[in-house]
Design a protein around this motif. Structure first.
Motif, short mmCIF file in Angstrom:
data_model
loop_
_atom_site.label_atom_id
_atom_site.label_comp_id
_atom_site.label_asym_id
_atom_site.label_seq_id
_atom_site.Cartn_x
_atom_site.Cartn_y
_atom_site.Cartn_z
N THR A 15 0.83 -1.20 0.00
CA THR A 15 0.00 0.00 0.00
C THR A 15 0.87 1.25 0.00
OG1 THR A 15 -1.81 -1.14 1.12
CG2 THR A 15 -1.77 1.28 1.28
N LEU A 16 1.90 1.26 0.83
CA LEU A 16 2.80 2.42 0.91
C LEU A 16 3.54 2.63 -0.40
CD1 LEU A 16 4.12 1.79 4.50
CD2 LEU A 16 2.94 3.88 3.74
N ILE A 17 4.07 1.58 -0.99
CA ILE A 17 4.80 1.71 -2.25
C ILE A 17 3.85 2.23 -3.33
CG2 ILE A 17 6.02 0.47 -4.07
CD1 ILE A 17 7.22 -1.28 -1.79
N VAL A 25 10.78 9.26 -4.61
CA VAL A 25 11.32 7.96 -4.22
C VAL A 25 11.17 7.81 -2.71
CG1 VAL A 25 13.01 7.87 -6.10
CG2 VAL A 25 13.68 8.85 -3.89
N ALA A 26 11.30 6.59 -2.26
CA ALA A 26 11.34 6.28 -0.83
C ALA A 26 12.43 5.24 -0.65
CB ALA A 26 10.00 5.73 -0.35
N THR A 27 12.94 5.14 0.56
CA THR A 27 13.97 4.14 0.84
C THR A 27 13.32 2.88 1.41
OG1 THR A 27 14.42 4.87 3.10
CG2 THR A 27 15.65 5.97 1.32
N PRO A 58 4.71 0.38 -8.33
CA PRO A 58 5.86 1.17 -8.78
C PRO A 58 7.14 0.86 -7.98
CG PRO A 58 4.44 2.55 -7.45
CD PRO A 58 3.75 1.21 -7.59
N TRP A 59 7.62 -0.35 -8.10
CA TRP A 59 8.81 -0.83 -7.38
C TRP A 59 10.03 0.05 -7.63
CZ3 TRP A 59 13.01 -1.78 -10.34
CH2 TRP A 59 12.79 -1.94 -11.72
N ALA A 83 15.74 4.23 -16.05
CA ALA A 83 14.89 4.76 -17.12
C ALA A 83 13.50 5.12 -16.59
CB ALA A 83 14.79 3.75 -18.25
N LEU A 84 12.94 4.27 -15.75
CA LEU A 84 11.61 4.54 -15.20
C LEU A 84 11.63 5.80 -14.33
CD1 LEU A 84 10.50 0.90 -14.35
CD2 LEU A 84 9.40 2.44 -16.01
#
Length: 105
Positions: A15-17, A25-27, A58-59, A83-84
């Motif tokens: 859910t967070l991702i 971005v997130a770590t 969205p990994w 690229a993404l």
């Protein structure tokens, strides 16, 4: 009970991702902490590594605590993630993202 806790963690992580906005971005550690398990950054990586191929999560918006893409620079996955991220306006220099500029939350 342990399996229930794992499934709850997995659900929170996904859910967070899914909530990370495009261009941010997130770590791994940040996601783990927000999911209630601050010492489980590796578990976040494990879950992402085992995503189904058809997943739309969205990994690519999840990177390490140094702002780096975790894949080896010469790998296809590194190129794909770069690229993404670039397609979303995230600048990458030397395989690294400026967390102060792009980190979510």
């Amino acid at each position: 009970m342990l399996e229930e806790a794992r499934e709850e963690f997995r659900s929170k992580v996904f859910t967070l991702i899914g909530a990370i906005p495009s261009g941010n971005v997130a770590t791994y550690g940040q996601i783990a902490a927000l999911a209630g398990a601050p010492k489980h950054a590796r578990a976040v990586g494990y879950l992402l590594k085992h995503l189904p191929v058809e997943s739309s999560l969205p990994w690519h918006r999840v990177i390490n605590s140094q702002g780096k893409i975790s894949f080896p620079p010469e790998s296809d996955k590194f190129s794909e993630q770069s690229a993404l991220l670039r397609s979303e306006g995230v600048q990458i220099q030397g395989g690294k993202v400026a967390l102060r500029r792009y980190q979510w939350c």
